[in-house]
Design a protein around this motif. Sequence first.
Motif, PDB file in Angstrom:
ATOM      1  N   SER A  65      38.918  42.590  53.018  1.00 33.26           N
ATOM      2  CA  SER A  65      39.578  42.773  54.319  1.00 33.26           C
ATOM      3  C   SER A  65      40.364  44.074  54.363  1.00 33.26           C
ATOM      4  N   LEU A  66      41.120  44.368  53.308  1.00 38.21           N
ATOM      5  CA  LEU A  66      41.876  45.616  53.270  1.00 38.21           C
ATOM      6  C   LEU A  66      40.951  46.828  53.164  1.00 38.21           C
ATOM      7  N   LEU A  67      39.814  46.651  52.487  1.00 44.55           N
ATOM      8  CA  LEU A  67      38.832  47.735  52.425  1.00 44.55           C
ATOM      9  C   LEU A  67      38.299  48.058  53.816  1.00 44.55           C
ATOM     10  N   ARG A  68      38.018  47.015  54.596  1.00 47.21           N
ATOM     11  CA  ARG A  68      37.550  47.240  55.963  1.00 47.21           C
ATOM     12  C   ARG A  68      38.608  47.957  56.790  1.00 47.21           C
ATOM     13  N   ASN A  69      39.876  47.569  56.612  1.00 50.28           N
ATOM     14  CA  ASN A  69      40.949  48.253  57.345  1.00 50.28           C
ATOM     15  C   ASN A  69      41.074  49.716  56.907  1.00 50.28           C
ATOM     16  N   GLY A  70      40.864  49.961  55.604  1.00 49.14           N
ATOM     17  CA  GLY A  70      40.944  51.332  55.122  1.00 49.14           C
ATOM     18  C   GLY A  70      39.834  52.198  55.685  1.00 49.14           C
ATOM     19  N   LYS A 123      48.799  39.536  44.037  1.00 54.74           N
ATOM     20  CA  LYS A 123      49.221  40.823  43.484  1.00 54.74           C
ATOM     21  C   LYS A 123      48.027  41.624  42.991  1.00 54.74           C
ATOM     22  N   THR A 124      47.103  40.969  42.302  1.00 51.16           N
ATOM     23  CA  THR A 124      45.923  41.667  41.796  1.00 51.16           C
ATOM     24  C   THR A 124      45.080  42.223  42.941  1.00 51.16           C
ATOM     25  N   ALA A 125      44.927  41.433  44.009  1.00 52.98           N
ATOM     26  CA  ALA A 125      44.144  41.878  45.162  1.00 52.98           C
ATOM     27  C   ALA A 125      44.767  43.113  45.808  1.00 52.98           C
ATOM     28  N   PHE A 126      46.083  43.138  45.922  1.00 56.15           N
ATOM     29  CA  PHE A 126      46.741  44.304  46.520  1.00 56.15           C
ATOM     30  C   PHE A 126      46.674  45.512  45.599  1.00 56.15           C
ATOM     31  N   GLU A 127      46.691  45.301  44.289  1.00 55.96           N
ATOM     32  CA  GLU A 127      46.561  46.425  43.365  1.00 55.96           C
ATOM     33  C   GLU A 127      45.174  47.061  43.475  1.00 55.96           C
ATOM     34  N   ILE A 128      44.143  46.221  43.505  1.00 54.01           N
ATOM     35  CA  ILE A 128      42.783  46.746  43.653  1.00 54.01           C
ATOM     36  C   ILE A 128      42.622  47.452  44.991  1.00 54.01           C
ATOM     37  N   SER A 129      43.162  46.854  46.049  1.00 55.75           N
ATOM     38  CA  SER A 129      43.034  47.445  47.379  1.00 55.75           C
ATOM     39  C   SER A 129      43.741  48.791  47.464  1.00 55.75           C
ATOM     40  N   LEU A 186      30.041  49.431  43.909  1.00 54.76           N
ATOM     41  CA  LEU A 186      31.196  49.632  43.046  1.00 54.76           C
ATOM     42  C   LEU A 186      32.270  48.574  43.282  1.00 54.76           C
ATOM     43  N   VAL A 187      32.517  48.255  44.553  1.00 57.60           N
ATOM     44  CA  VAL A 187      33.562  47.286  44.870  1.00 57.60           C
ATOM     45  C   VAL A 187      33.183  45.903  44.356  1.00 57.60           C
ATOM     46  N   ILE A 188      31.967  45.471  44.636  1.00 57.01           N
ATOM     47  CA  ILE A 188      31.542  44.140  44.203  1.00 57.01           C
ATOM     48  C   ILE A 188      31.505  44.060  42.680  1.00 57.01           C
ATOM     49  N   ARG A 189      31.016  45.101  42.028  1.00 57.41           N
ATOM     50  CA  ARG A 189      30.982  45.083  40.566  1.00 57.41           C
ATOM     51  C   ARG A 189      32.391  45.020  39.991  1.00 57.41           C
ATOM     52  N   THR A 190      33.316  45.750  40.588  1.00 54.65           N
ATOM     53  CA  THR A 190      34.702  45.728  40.107  1.00 54.65           C
ATOM     54  C   THR A 190      35.323  44.355  40.278  1.00 54.65           C
ATOM     55  N   LEU A 191      35.098  43.727  41.434  1.00 57.27           N
ATOM     56  CA  LEU A 191      35.668  42.418  41.684  1.00 57.27           C
ATOM     57  C   LEU A 191      35.104  41.366  40.725  1.00 57.27           C
ATOM     58  N   VAL A 192      33.805  41.385  40.532  1.00 54.62           N
ATOM     59  CA  VAL A 192      33.187  40.387  39.648  1.00 54.62           C
ATOM     60  C   VAL A 192      33.618  40.607  38.201  1.00 54.62           C
ATOM     61  N   GLN A 193      33.620  41.872  37.753  1.00 59.14           N
ATOM     62  CA  GLN A 193      34.019  42.146  36.380  1.00 59.14           C
ATOM     63  C   GLN A 193      35.500  41.874  36.129  1.00 59.14           C
ATOM     64  N   SER A 194      36.314  41.900  37.179  1.00 65.94           N
ATOM     65  CA  SER A 194      37.728  41.571  36.993  1.00 65.94           C
ATOM     66  C   SER A 194      37.941  40.116  36.603  1.00 65.94           C
ATOM     67  N   PHE A 195      36.953  39.264  36.908  1.00 65.54           N
ATOM     68  CA  PHE A 195      37.021  37.865  36.505  1.00 65.54           C
ATOM     69  C   PHE A 195      36.244  37.593  35.222  1.00 65.54           C
TER      70      PHE A 195
END
Length: 247
Positions: free
Chosen positions: A74-79, A182-188, A236-245
Motif C-alpha cells: 500500500s505504501l509502495l503504491r502511494n510512493g 515496524k518492519t513494514a514501515f522500515e521496508i517501505s 524485487l519487492v516481492i522477493r524482499t518481502l518473502v525472503q524477510s520471512f
Amino acid sequence: MKKLTSRLIILIIIFLVNPLSVSAMSLDTGLAGTEGPENLTSTLQILVLMTMLTFLPSIVMMMTSFTRIIITLSLLRNGLGTQTTPPNQVLIGLTMFLTIFIMAPVVSEIRSEAIDPYLEAQLTDEEFLEAAASPIRTFMLRHTRSRDLELFFDMSGMDEVDSLDEIPLHIVVPAFIISELKTAFEISFLLLIPFIVIDFIVSSVLMSMGMMMLPPVMISLPFKILLFILVDGWHLVIRTLVQSFMG
C-alpha cells in the motif's frame, strides 16, 4: 460451555488448514451428549460455528505475514503516486497468495502434528490445541522483537517463564503485530527513497523554469513508473518481502 468452545475452535482450525476434513467429521463430536447449556441441537451448533468463522479474517491478518505485506504494498503504491492502481482487490489478492506461500510450512506442520493425529483419535482436545498453537507461536516469535515481547510480558504482570513455548498467545500476538508494523514501515521507507528523490528533482526543475502552475506529480509519475520498470520493481519487492520471512 468450555468444552463447546474448545470443540468449535478445533473445528475452525481444521477448517482453516484442511476444509475437506471437516466434512468427514460429525458436527456433534460429543457436543450434543452433554448436559445443561451444552446440549445444543445440530442447527444451533452450525450457527455458532459459522459465527466463529467470522474471526478467520482477523486470524489470517494478525497472526500471519499478511500485515507486513499489505502495508508495504500500500505504501509502495502511494510512493508511486498511481492513486488506486493497482486497485485494492489486486493488492489484497496478491497479499493473500503470498501469505499462503509463506505460511505453507507452518500449515503443513499443523496438519502433521495436530490435525492428522487428532482425526485418528491420538490426541485429546487440549493436546490438539497445544499442538496446533505451537507452530504458529514459533513463527510469530521468530519475527517478533524481544523489546516488543518484553513490553506486553511486563504489562501482563506474569512471572518469568523457562522457555518461549510457555508464553501465552495473548502476549505473543500483540507483540508480533507491532513488530510487523515496524518492519513494514522500515521496508517501505527504503522503497520510497528513490521516489522522493525523483519528486524533489522534478519539483526543483519546474521551480527553476518558473512553471509554478504545473503539478510536479504529473511530471514525476512517468519517471517513477519508468524507474520501477527498469529495476523490475515488483520482482524485487516481492522477493524482499518473502525472503524477510524465510531468513
